[in-house]
Every structure is written in C-alpha cells, then in structure tokens.
Design a protein around this motif. Structure first.
Motif, mmCIF file in Angstrom:
data_model
loop_
_atom_site.group_PDB
_atom_site.id
_atom_site.type_symbol
_atom_site.label_atom_id
_atom_site.label_comp_id
_atom_site.label_asym_id
_atom_site.label_seq_id
_atom_site.Cartn_x
_atom_site.Cartn_y
_atom_site.Cartn_z
ATOM 1 N N GLU A 1 0.654 -1.268 -0.106
ATOM 2 C CA GLU A 1 -0.050 0.188 -0.044
ATOM 3 C C GLU A 1 1.477 0.754 0.247
ATOM 4 N N SER B 1 -6.401 -5.720 -6.031
ATOM 5 C CA SER B 1 -6.501 -5.064 -4.619
ATOM 6 C C SER B 1 -7.203 -4.568 -3.640
ATOM 7 N N GLY B 2 -8.372 -4.334 -2.793
ATOM 8 C CA GLY B 2 -9.325 -4.213 -2.335
ATOM 9 C C GLY B 2 -7.908 -2.805 -1.415
ATOM 10 N N PRO B 3 -7.235 -3.348 -0.380
ATOM 11 C CA PRO B 3 -6.434 -2.761 0.901
ATOM 12 C C PRO B 3 -5.005 -1.606 -0.625
ATOM 13 N N VAL C 1 -7.530 1.202 -2.446
ATOM 14 C CA VAL C 1 -7.928 1.595 -1.491
ATOM 15 C C VAL C 1 -6.807 3.108 -1.624
ATOM 16 N N ALA D 1 -10.762 -4.457 -6.732
ATOM 17 C CA ALA D 1 -11.395 -4.440 -5.414
ATOM 18 C C ALA D 1 -12.795 -4.525 -5.142
ATOM 19 N N GLU E 1 -14.773 -2.396 0.716
ATOM 20 C CA GLU E 1 -13.613 -1.665 0.967
ATOM 21 C C GLU E 1 -13.845 0.206 0.494
ATOM 22 N N TRP E 2 -14.251 -0.144 -0.494
ATOM 23 C CA TRP E 2 -13.994 1.501 -1.343
ATOM 24 C C TRP E 2 -15.177 2.808 -1.553
ATOM 25 N N PRO F 1 -9.688 -11.020 7.036
ATOM 26 C CA PRO F 1 -10.557 -10.008 6.992
ATOM 27 C C PRO F 1 -11.721 -9.817 5.369
ATOM 28 N N ASP F 2 -10.884 -10.506 4.224
ATOM 29 C CA ASP F 2 -11.835 -11.443 3.081
ATOM 30 C C ASP F 2 -12.540 -12.918 3.712
ATOM 31 N N GLY G 1 -14.888 -11.805 5.014
ATOM 32 C CA GLY G 1 -16.225 -10.926 4.573
ATOM 33 C C GLY G 1 -16.973 -12.026 3.536
#
Lengths: 296, 400
Positions: free
Chosen positions: B89, B113-115, B118, B136, B140-141, B187-188, B191
């Motif tokens: 990130e 990927s989400g993180p 973001v 993503a 998350e976004w 976390p994923d 979820g």
C-alpha cells in the motif's frame, strides 16, 4: 464432546509430528547459530526457501531428483554458511552489541527475499514429481510420503549434528563455546572459527529443510518468514541452544497445531501456538527439555 | 487516524501544495496514462497479467488512431507509464506520487486488490487525478465516497451465490447434501464467509462443516480428518494459491476427495494449475472474466493472451475493460480533467467492453458477475454465467 476414535487420534498425531519435524529442522539450525553467536538468525526461513528454489531449479533444468539434490544442497549450504559468516557477521560478532548482528540478519532476510523475487518472480512455485501428493500407510493410517521423507531428513540431520557435537573435537569446541565463549576462548578456541562452523551447519540444515519444503509445499519468496517464526516457537519450546530439544519442540508445535485444528478450530491454530510460545517463555524460559537456569 | 481525519489531512495538504496541483487536460499532443502495477512482491503474478492487459488496450487504441478529443479536434495517441507498486500500500502511494509529479501523467489506471486500490484512490483524490479501478471489493472503496475514482468489480454477496446457482441446475441426486465451508482467517475470508452463510440460508443449505483455516499454515491434515468425519461431499474454499495447493495435495495424500470443490482467490491462477498438474482437474474456480464471454473482443483478447503465454486467463479481460472504460470516458469528457471524467462515468453506461455492458451508479460503482469455471486439462471452462461447459463431478483420487 465425544472423544474421537483411536484411529483419528493416531492420524492426528502422525500427521502433526510429520508436519512439526519441518519446523524442527529449521529450529535446529537456529539453535546452533544461537548457541555460539547469541543471535536469532531471522533469515533462516528465507534461506530455506532459497534452498527450495535451488532444488526446483536443479530438478527443472538438470533433472536431478529433489531428494537426490540433498547431496548438493548440504555441501553448498556448508560453504554458503561459512562465507555468509565471514563476509557479513565476522566483524559484528566481535561487538558486544548483538543488535548489529540482528540487524544484519534482518537485512539478509529482505535481500534474499527480494533477490528471489527478481530471479524467480513473486508467484507461488512448486516442484511436481511422480511422488508429489502420494500417500503411504504408516502404522495403519494414511500419511504423506514427502512429509515422511521430510521427517527422516529432520531426524538424520539432527542425529548428524548431535554426533558431530559430541564425537568430534571441533564439535566439542562448538559446544564449549556455546556454553561459555569467554572460557572457551581462554582455552584457545577461536570464536570466529566456531561461529563460522555453527553458521555453516545451520545453513546446511536450511539446505536440507529446503529439500523437504520443495517436495511438500508450494512456496514463494516471502514464505520463509512464517518458517522463521515457527522455528522460533519450536526453539523456545525445546530450549534455546538445545539441538535435540529444538527438533522435539518442532514436533510438539506440529502436534499442538494438529490438535488445535481438530478439537478447536483452524482459525485458532496460530493464536494457540504463539500463546504456548509466550507461556513457555514466561514460566519455563529454559524450554521444556532443559534444566532450569541456575539463579545467581 | 479516522477516515474523516485522513481526508481532512489530505485536503490540507492539497491546499498547501496548491500551486503544484495541475488540472490536466488533453489539449497536448498525447494523453499520458499512469498505472501503478504490482510488478514485484507477492502480487507480481497478477500484476504481470494487468500490465499485459493495459499494454494491449493502449496498443489497440493507438492502432485505431488514439482517443478522439473534440477540444483538440483530433485523435490523440495514448502513452502508458507503469510504476511498480511492489505489492504494498505504501508503495502504491509513492508510485502514484511519482507518476503525477515526475512523470506528469494526465490520468490513472488502477493497480489491483482492495487495500492497494484504496491507498491509490486516496492519493489520486489528493492530486485530483481520475483513478479508474477494477479488482477491489466495493465495501472497501465505497465508504470513502471518492469523487475522482470509479470502480467495477463483483460483490461478495452475489459472488457467494454462484455455487448455489450451479447446484440448483444439477439433477436433485447430484446436488451436495453435506457441503463444507472453509474460509481463510483474514478480513476478506471473514467477509466472504458471512456472504456464503447468507447464501446457503437463502438457497436452503446447511454446512456440515464450517471452519476458518489459518493462512500460511503448512499442515491441514487435522482439518481434512475433520472433513472426513463430517462426511463432506462439497467444499467451498476461500484461500491463497499456496494454501489451497497445500490443502489439495494433502487431501490426495490422505485419500480424501469431494465431488464438488470450488475455490476463491487461490484457484484461478496459472500457478495453481502448475503446482497441481492433473490434480487441478475438476476444481471449480472464481474469476473476473472469461474469454468465452460473447462480448466484442473477448475471444480475440483471450486468444492473444493464450498465444503469448500458452495458458488462458480469467483476469486480463477485466483489466483490459478498465482501460476501455477510461478511454471512452476521456472521449465523452473531451478531456482528462478529473471532474469532467467523473461526470462522464458516474451514473453512466458503457456498452462496448470485453466484460459486457457496465452501468455505473451514483457512487461510481458498476457490478460485474463473478465467474465460475472448472479446470480441465489446464484450461478454465466457463460454467457461470451462461457457460456452455457441462460440470464434471470429481471421482475419488484412485479413480481418476
């Protein structure tokens, strides 16, 4: 909760022990290096993964069977360990402050990880042989062939190290240095020589562990850190600086993980393993197989 | 720092850098598009596919003369500048800073990927550069309420319903009776785990086994023993490629298989097949795209990728479509100005992409379906949505 059948318990115990031996062989190398240098060599896991990549390269490009490549990986590990000590740690080892050596170890870990990424990419790699994912009957239950081989490698590696430490003059010098470096030095033992020998054997064991890893799991350049952590837990369980204890610590860790996964939940595996690690450090810091420290 | 605090800090830094912030437009001789991509680090495998897809999209648009900009009265060629985000990130942020401040790009395509996305979207917002995202999850976004980024991807909710949709189409006697849910302890994973549980309830299924698994573990034998004891006949597995390969290898070693094994996250990659060889046959996997889609250019793109890499892909189309949306948005906006591109995408529809028509809502999100394919002889065979492949249940290991 009803108790599972004896077959299931045996299955859990055998597979847990086979898995734990992998941590054990990594911990034996850590134990040797810690014994003489008082250094937690955090790059041990990265060295194991590097060895696994080399095993894969020998298999893919030269057709050398991974288990046969032990004959190459162990001598290469010995030489590499000697060179790493002489090139990177010799000067720092002479310093009173062990943090310098620790920082070098961290630097080696990142360097090796990134070199592997540049050379082989970040993707998951694997060695696929005719015996990959084969099962065998062991004591009447199914077990993994490659994990059983890994277990044998761990046992043989530890036995050879113990024989070396107990039966050879150089080995006795390493033991003496690990017990009291100052006294050993006064007896004419060169600290650099014993450190280099310990490092060489430690990295040779990483080479052997690399064979076991390559034949059993898929891996990537960053997979070694978990190995280092688990080896550290095994080391604490077995007693820091205790070679056979390190192997036993690895096997105990494997059993803890297997029983936790079965009786509690897979999600609790790491939490309980690290919880046991902390509990041992708090209540029996000398490890489960060593005599308590003498109080001053 | 709270989200509010983070945005306040960004706003302040934007004010402080005021004069350095350039509102780009496409009035020059070319349009420069920047893209942070994971060329090294753990996501490098996916990053290489993304890089390939972006390069193909740029080559294709340039072959057609470029993007029509009314303001310039002509088509402008596109130049792509890629910066390695090293799969982290922090490096996504510095890669975008470099693209904007040093490379002077006009507009941005996302990493994945989400993180990572973001982090990328926050920096792009700061510099008022539009950041077009795929790969993503919306949860998350979307809470960031970004003005200068848009996203298309699938949602875990509908994604988790895919196996149940597939089962509904099977004859009654072939439907799983004792499915198992195995999701990684992340976390994923959590979820997705919740989404699977909700979907199971909706379709009338109860999991015979529902347990998280530790990421990066080397031994899943105890879990397999438990699955055997639960008599599981289907497995829904959310985990990384390495963990899933280790699991399947151990299942074979211990002589345990289920007719229906469906993986998310770790089963679609080429390395999954490389590590398992024939043992990857029968495994169902997720994906963002399929070359079997009936949309314009999908088949040709898949063929191009296969010709170059001797394997197929279930992602390159999504990345290619990400660039297609951005090109079309720039053309509609007549500029690379972030506010104009925002207006060209939010609440708008894009009909001609290799992932099919995309309808962006008022938040800038467009939903695409999660794909289900079955590995067969090293190739992904499309089952869902609207696949022509007939599902093959996996026999026991010794009968394959």
């Amino acid at each position: 909760m009803t108790l599972p059948s004896p077959e299931i318990l045996l299955q859990l115990s055998i597979n847990g022990a086979l898995g734990g031996a992998m941590y054990g062989v990594a911990a034996v190398g850590l134990s040797l290096i810690f014994g003489t240098m008082r250094l937690i060599f955090l790059a041990q896991g990265a060295m194991i993964i590097l060895a696994a990549y080399l095993v894969r390269a020998l298999f893919q490009h030269l057709g050398i069977d991974p288990f046969l490549s032990l004959l190459i990986m162990v001598p290469v590990g010995l030489v590499a360990g000697w060179l790493i000590y002489q090139g990177l740690f010799r000067k720092a080892a002479a310093e009173e402050d062990r943090n310098i050596s620790l920082l070098i170890a961290v630097g080696v870990m990142f360097l090796v990880q990134n070199l592997m990424t540049v050379i082989w990419g970040g993707n998951t790699a694997a060695v696929v042989t005719t015996y990959t994912a084969s099962g065998i009957e062991l004591l009447g239950v199914r077990a993994s062939f490659t994990r059983s081989m890994g277990f044998l490698i761990a046992l043989a590696g530890t036995a050879l190290v113990v024989l070396f430490l107990r039966k050879t003059l150089v080995g006795k010098a390493v033991r003496a240095a690990s017990e009291d470096m100052t006294a050993a030095t006064l007896m004419g033992i060169s600290p650099h020589k014993v450190n280099a020998i310990a490092f060489a054997i430690g990295i040779a064991l990483a080479g052997a562990a690399g064979v076991a890893v390559a034949t059993t799991f898929p891996f990537n350049p960053f997979a070694g850190f978990i190995f280092s952590l688990k080896a550290l837990v095994a080391l604490a369980l077995g007693g820091i600086g205790n070679v056979t204890g390190a192997l036993a610590g690895g096997i105990i860790l494997g059993l803890i993980e297997a029983y936790t996964q079965f009786f509690i939940s897979g999600g609790w595996t790491n939490a309980i393993a690290y919880g046991v690690f902390l509990a041992v450090l708090m209540f029996k810091p000398e490890g489960l197989f060593s005599r308590p420290y003498k109080k001053a | 720092m709270s989200l509010k605090g983070m945005l306040a800090a960004l706003a302040l830094s934007t004010v402080l850098t005021g004069g350095a912030t350039v509102i780009a437009n496409a009035a020059g001789d070319e349009i420069v598009i920047g893209a942070p991509v994971s060329l090294t680090g753990p996501f490098a495998g996916d990053g290489k596919e993304q890089e390939w897809a972006y390069k193909q999209a740029v080559a294709d648009i340039n072959k057609a003369g470029g993007i029509m900009i009314k303001e310039a009265g002509k088509k402008l060629p596109v130049r792509l500048v890629i910066a390695d985000d090293e799969s982290t990130e922090a490096k996504v942020a510095s890669a975008i800073e470099n693209l904007v401040k040093v490379q002077k790009v006009d507009i941005l395509l996302s990493t994945h990927s989400g993180p990572l996305n973001v982090a990328g979207a926050i920096v792009a917002e700061k510099y008022k550069k539009f950041y077009m995202i795929t790969a993503a999850f919306p949860f998350e976004w979307q809470p960031l309420k970004m003005k200068y980024s848009a996203l298309f991807f699938f949602h875990p909710g509908p994604g988790a319903e895919v196996p149940f949709e597939i089962w509904q189409k099977l004859p009654e006697n072939e439907r799983p009776k004792r499915p198992a849910l195995v999701t990684e302890d992340s976390p994923d994973g959590k979820g997705f785990g919740g989404a699977f549980e909700a979907a199971a309830k909706k379709y009338g299924y109860t999991f015979a086994f529902n347990d998280p698994w530790a990421t990066g573990s080397t031994d899943y034998s105890a879990m397999i023993t438990k699955l055997k004891a639960a008599d599981a006949d289907a497995m829904l597995v959310f985990g990384s490629p390495a963990d899933t390969v280790t699991l399947i290898r151990q299942m074979k070693e211990l002589g345990f298989s289920v007719p229906y094994f469906h993986g998310w996250k770790g089963t679609w990659t080429g390395e999954f097949h490389d590590a398992l060889g024939k043992d990857s046959d029968y495994v169902l996997t997720d994906g963002f795209w399929s070359a079997s889609y009936p949309y314009n250019g999908a088949k040709e793109l898949g063929e191009r990728y296969e010709a170059e890499y001797k394997k197929d892909s279930v992602t390159v189309g999504a990345f290619y479509a990400n660039a297609q949306v951005l090109f079309q948005a720039i053309e509609r906006a007549g500029s690379t100005d972030a506010a104009a591109v925002h207006d060209a995408i939010f609440n708008q529809e894009f009909k001609d992409t290799v992932v099919g028509p995309l309808k962006f809502d008022e938040t800038g999100f467009a939903l695409i379906p999660s794909v289900a394919t079955q590995w067969w002889e090293g190739k992904h065979q499309l089952l869902f949505p609207n696949g022509t492949w007939t599902y093959k249940p996996a026999p026991a290991w010794d009968k394959r």
